[in-house]
Design an enzyme around this catalytic site. Structure first.
Site, PDB file in Angstrom:
ATOM      1  N   GLY A 239       0.814  -0.808  -0.060  1.00  0.00           N
ATOM      2  CA  GLY A 239      -0.050   0.121   0.580  1.00  0.00           C
ATOM      3  C   GLY A 239       0.946   1.802  -0.037  1.00  0.00           C
ATOM      4  N   SER A 240      -0.073   2.475   0.574  1.00  0.00           N
ATOM      5  CA  SER A 240       1.311   3.561   0.422  1.00  0.00           C
ATOM      6  C   SER A 240       1.667   3.695   1.518  1.00  0.00           C
ATOM      7  CB  SER A 240       0.107   4.693   0.626  1.00  0.00           C
ATOM      8  OG  SER A 240      -0.345   4.394   1.907  1.00  0.00           O
ATOM      9  N   GLY A 244       3.018   2.369   5.247  1.00  0.00           N
ATOM     10  CA  GLY A 244       3.872   0.860   5.640  1.00  0.00           C
ATOM     11  C   GLY A 244       5.056   1.152   6.431  1.00  0.00           C
ATOM     12  N   GLU A 261       5.968  -3.830   0.783  1.00  0.00           N
ATOM     13  CA  GLU A 261       5.604  -3.453  -0.987  1.00  0.00           C
ATOM     14  C   GLU A 261       5.365  -1.610  -0.599  1.00  0.00           C
ATOM     15  OE1 GLU A 261       7.325  -4.513  -3.261  1.00  0.00           O
ATOM     16  OE2 GLU A 261       7.549  -6.686  -2.378  1.00  0.00           O
TER      17      GLU A 261
HETATM   18  P1  NAD Z   1      -3.225   2.662   1.441  1.00  0.00           P
HETATM   19  O1  NAD Z   1      -2.511   2.295   2.378  1.00  0.00           O
HETATM   20  O2  NAD Z   1      -4.176   3.950   1.169  1.00  0.00           O
HETATM   21  O3  NAD Z   1      -4.362   1.301   1.880  1.00  0.00           O
HETATM   22  C1  NAD Z   1      -3.170   0.148   1.514  1.00  0.00           C
HETATM   23  C2  NAD Z   1      -3.922  -1.173   2.661  1.00  0.00           C
HETATM   24  O4  NAD Z   1      -3.858  -1.286   3.627  1.00  0.00           O
HETATM   25  C3  NAD Z   1      -5.195  -0.835   2.635  1.00  0.00           C
HETATM   26  O5  NAD Z   1      -5.932  -2.695   3.027  1.00  0.00           O
HETATM   27  C4  NAD Z   1      -5.191  -0.408   4.206  1.00  0.00           C
HETATM   28  O6  NAD Z   1      -6.778  -1.018   5.004  1.00  0.00           O
HETATM   29  C5  NAD Z   1      -4.896  -0.723   4.676  1.00  0.00           C
HETATM   30  N1  NAD Z   1      -3.745   0.446   6.231  1.00  0.00           N
HETATM   31  C6  NAD Z   1      -4.508   1.341   5.417  1.00  0.00           C
HETATM   32  N2  NAD Z   1      -3.445   2.404   6.577  1.00  0.00           N
HETATM   33  C7  NAD Z   1      -3.066   1.005   8.183  1.00  0.00           C
HETATM   34  C8  NAD Z   1      -2.750   0.717   8.857  1.00  0.00           C
HETATM   35  N3  NAD Z   1      -2.260   2.495   9.833  1.00  0.00           N
HETATM   36  N4  NAD Z   1      -2.263  -0.296   9.452  1.00  0.00           N
HETATM   37  C9  NAD Z   1      -2.362  -1.145   9.042  1.00  0.00           C
HETATM   38  N5  NAD Z   1      -3.412  -1.734   7.332  1.00  0.00           N
HETATM   39  C10 NAD Z   1      -3.412  -0.170   6.952  1.00  0.00           C
HETATM   40  O7  NAD Z   1      -2.880   1.428  -0.131  1.00  0.00           O
HETATM   41  P2  NAD Z   1      -3.985   2.097  -1.292  1.00  0.00           P
HETATM   42  O8  NAD Z   1      -4.336   3.289  -1.694  1.00  0.00           O
HETATM   43  O9  NAD Z   1      -4.980   0.638  -1.041  1.00  0.00           O
HETATM   44  O10 NAD Z   1      -2.896   1.013  -2.674  1.00  0.00           O
HETATM   45  C11 NAD Z   1      -2.616   2.475  -3.187  1.00  0.00           C
HETATM   46  C12 NAD Z   1      -1.148   2.515  -2.859  1.00  0.00           C
HETATM   47  O11 NAD Z   1      -0.459   1.047  -2.658  1.00  0.00           O
HETATM   48  C13 NAD Z   1       0.319   3.196  -3.353  1.00  0.00           C
HETATM   49  O12 NAD Z   1       1.049   4.112  -3.042  1.00  0.00           O
HETATM   50  C14 NAD Z   1       0.690   2.245  -4.924  1.00  0.00           C
HETATM   51  O13 NAD Z   1       2.456   2.606  -4.621  1.00  0.00           O
HETATM   52  C15 NAD Z   1       0.964   0.981  -3.547  1.00  0.00           C
HETATM   53  N6  NAD Z   1       1.429  -0.187  -3.748  1.00  0.00           N
HETATM   54  C16 NAD Z   1       2.288  -0.861  -3.796  1.00  0.00           C
HETATM   55  C17 NAD Z   1       2.847  -1.833  -4.807  1.00  0.00           C
HETATM   56  C18 NAD Z   1       3.994  -2.934  -4.394  1.00  0.00           C
HETATM   57  O14 NAD Z   1       4.603  -3.956  -4.820  1.00  0.00           O
HETATM   58  N7  NAD Z   1       5.036  -1.585  -4.167  1.00  0.00           N
HETATM   59  C19 NAD Z   1       1.853  -2.804  -4.774  1.00  0.00           C
HETATM   60  C20 NAD Z   1       0.255  -2.354  -5.225  1.00  0.00           C
HETATM   61  C21 NAD Z   1       0.135  -0.824  -4.493  1.00  0.00           C
END
Ligand code: NAD
Length: 508
Positions: A239-240, A244, A261
């Site tokens: 995720g973001s 992370g 990731e």
């Molecule tokens: P996001 O960070 O908003 O959410 C991702 C996941 O994390 C969701 O399931 C969310 O519920 C969970 N989450 C959020 N805050 C949390 C916390 N404090 N503790 C635990 N879990 C939490 O990301 P998004 O908008 O779903 O996805 C887009 C982002 O993901 C972009 O930044 C993209 O670059 C990244 N991404 C990276 C990869 C990689 O392999 N590097 C792959 C796919 C997406």
């Protein structure tokens, strides 16, 4: 759409917490899944409660005690059958991915194909979880290292690859002998319910213990339960970067392991020695594919000054030919953003580009009326900027492409590296010296470095992931499996005396 839901086992109202075949009824609030394609409600999923989360963890702990004792190739055989089940469900699951997430049908099918590919990879790997042997300094001693499973792997996934990223983690974790608990994105809960149903049928047919595949649905607080829980030795989070950093700190506090990731800010260098036609296709697909919502999306173009005017003119012409509309219609190139928050982030970024001195070569904006009923369709745009602008240093998850000029290759590489993220990078050149410099230790600092292909579209055979604020994790191919296991060094004395290492004497 009703047919797709039916064929993937989804109903209009779904339980969201499962230990495998069993779905635990929860009183938690529902998450409604809206399609960004047409703005229609698809179905709802119940959010896990803390009490039911605990039930999933306890079941996973019990299942682990049995699953870890299955021979790895036998676990691989189960994963092989998951691959077959995914082949059988490729069309329906691919369509659901496309409709719930808003990516094109081709990309939806491609995402399921990626799941099938990782199953195949994991099956072979289940016979190759090898360690090294070493020579002991002591006579009649043998030393070797072996790899064991670690227990429960928590998987937190993002909306943009709603199913593939889970499978990269789960298939490897399972053949390694671990059990998994998946917390999918709250924006794409239905695809996760569908996957759980596909896996549960295969597990039941093979008498896999209940609990090997747990599913918990909900928002960030459900993800936080996993990060804080000392019963979960490894949390793999996609995720973001913002998310992370929080997960990394929480897991580190209890000395657990995290596999991260996170966001990218990927650049392509277009050298004066580039094959312009190939470069153009790579750039346009990388920048507008999945409406700029891939972690590997091309966000920055660093173009040699001698071809800058010509290349940007060609790019502007190509953007003029893009068709924006329903991703379920194959003639369209660009679909919607995931939701209204993403549209707002896109518009805010456009304002900041202007404030910070950027000039638009192709204007952005929101599309309204006609088929754009969801309000999530935006125009891919191109802005001339400086790499140092604060907004350029930041990942906006939308189809905004930054272009900038360079004179010397060393400067182009420095610009490519001069962002906080380090996921994917490319150079377009037919000059062997430039290509090798880009791949050398003085070259790209990213986890992925490509020559004459764009930044997106990785294959599962290689280890996937990035450096710096991308989090440092590696998933999928190569030796990424080691992240899901614990290493054990073993020394065996088959002699009649007990010599100590380093020649130390201890006579009684
Ligand atoms: P996001 O960070 O908003 O959410 C991702 C996941 O994390 C969701 O399931 C969310 O519920 C969970 N989450 C959020 N805050 C949390 C916390 N404090 N503790 C635990 N879990 C939490 O990301 P998004 O908008 O779903 O996805 C887009 C982002 O993901 C972009 O930044 C993209 O670059 C990244 N991404 C990276 C990869 C990689 O392999 N590097 C792959 C796919 C997406």
């Amino acid at each position: 759409m009703k047919n797709i839901l039916k064929s993937t086992g989804i109903e209009s109202h779904n339980e969201g917490t499962s230990t495998g075949s069993n779905w635990i009824k929860t009183d938690g609030p529902g998450i409604t899944s809206w399609s960004p394609v047409d703005g229609k409600e698809i179905a709802t999923v119940q959010t896990s409660t803390k009490e039911n989360y605990d039930k999933v963890v306890v079941k996973a702990q019990e299942a682990y005690l049995e699953w870890r004792s299955w021979p790895a190739p036998k676990r691989g055989e189960v994963v092989r059958q998951i691959g077959d089940a995914l082949r059988a469900n490729k069309e329906s699951l691919g369509k659901l991915v496309a409709y719930e997430m808003g990516k094109s049908l081709q990309e939806g099918y491609g995402e399921v194909q990626e799941m099938i590919d990782i199953c195949d990879f994991a099956v072979g790997l289940s016979r190759q979880l090898h360690g090294l042997t070493m020579h002991s300094e002591r006579p009649l001693h043998r030393m070797y290292e072996q790899w064991h499973p670690i227990g429960i792997v928590g998987i937190i996934s993002a909306f943009n690859f709603p199913v593939a990223v889970w499978s990269w983690n789960a298939m490897l974790a399972w053949i390694c002998g671990n059990v998994c608990i998946w917390k999918p994105s709250e924006k794409t809960p239905l695809t996760a319910v569908a996957c759980q149903k596909i896996v549960a049928a295969v597990f039941a047919a093979n008498h896999v213990p209940e609990g090997v595949s747990g599913l918990i649905n909900g928002g960030r607080e459900v993800g936080e339960w996993l990060s804080k829980d000392a019963r979960i030795p490894l949390v793999s989070a996609t995720g973001s970067t913002r998310m992370g950093k929080l997960v990394a700190a929480t897991v580190a506090e209890r000395l657990g392991r995290s596999l991260l990731e996170l966001g990218g800010n990927n650049a392509i260098i277009i050298s004066s020695a580039a094959d312009v036609d190939t470069a153009l296709i790579g750039v346009v697909f990388g920048a507008v594919g999945t409406a700029g919502q891939r972690c590997t999306t091309t966000r920055r173009l660093i173009i040699h000054e001698s071809i800058y005017a010509d290349f940007t003119a060609k790019l502007v012409k190509a953007y003029g030919q893009l068709r924006i509309g329903s991703p379920l219609d194959e003639k369209n190139h660009v679909g919607p953003l995931i939701d209204s928050d993403a549209v707002k982030a896109y518009m805010d970024t456009i304002s900041k580009i202007k404030e910070q001195g950027g000039q638009f070569l192709v204007n952005g904006g929101i599309l309204e009326g006609g088929e754009y009923t969801s309000g999530c369709y935006v125009k891919p745009c191109i802005a001339e900027v400086q790499n140092s602008f604060p907004i350029v240093q930041h990942e906006t998850f939308a189809p905004i492409l930054y272009v900038m000029k360079y004179t010397e290759m060393a400067d182009a590489i420095a610009m490519q590296n001069d962002v906080p993220q380090g996921l994917s990078s490319s150079i377009m050149t037919l000059n062997m010296r430039e290509a090798e410099l880009f791949l050398s230790a003085q070259g790209s600092d990213c986890g992925i470095a490509n020559v004459n292909i764009g930044t997106s579209g990785a294959e599962i055979g290689g280890a996937f992931g990035g450096e710096k604020e991308t989090g440092g994790g590696r998933e999928s191919g190569s030796d990424a499996w080691k992240a899901y296991m614990r290493r054990q060094t073993c020394t065996i004395n088959y002699g009649a005396v007990l010599p100590l290492a380093q020649g130390i004497r201890f006579d009684l």
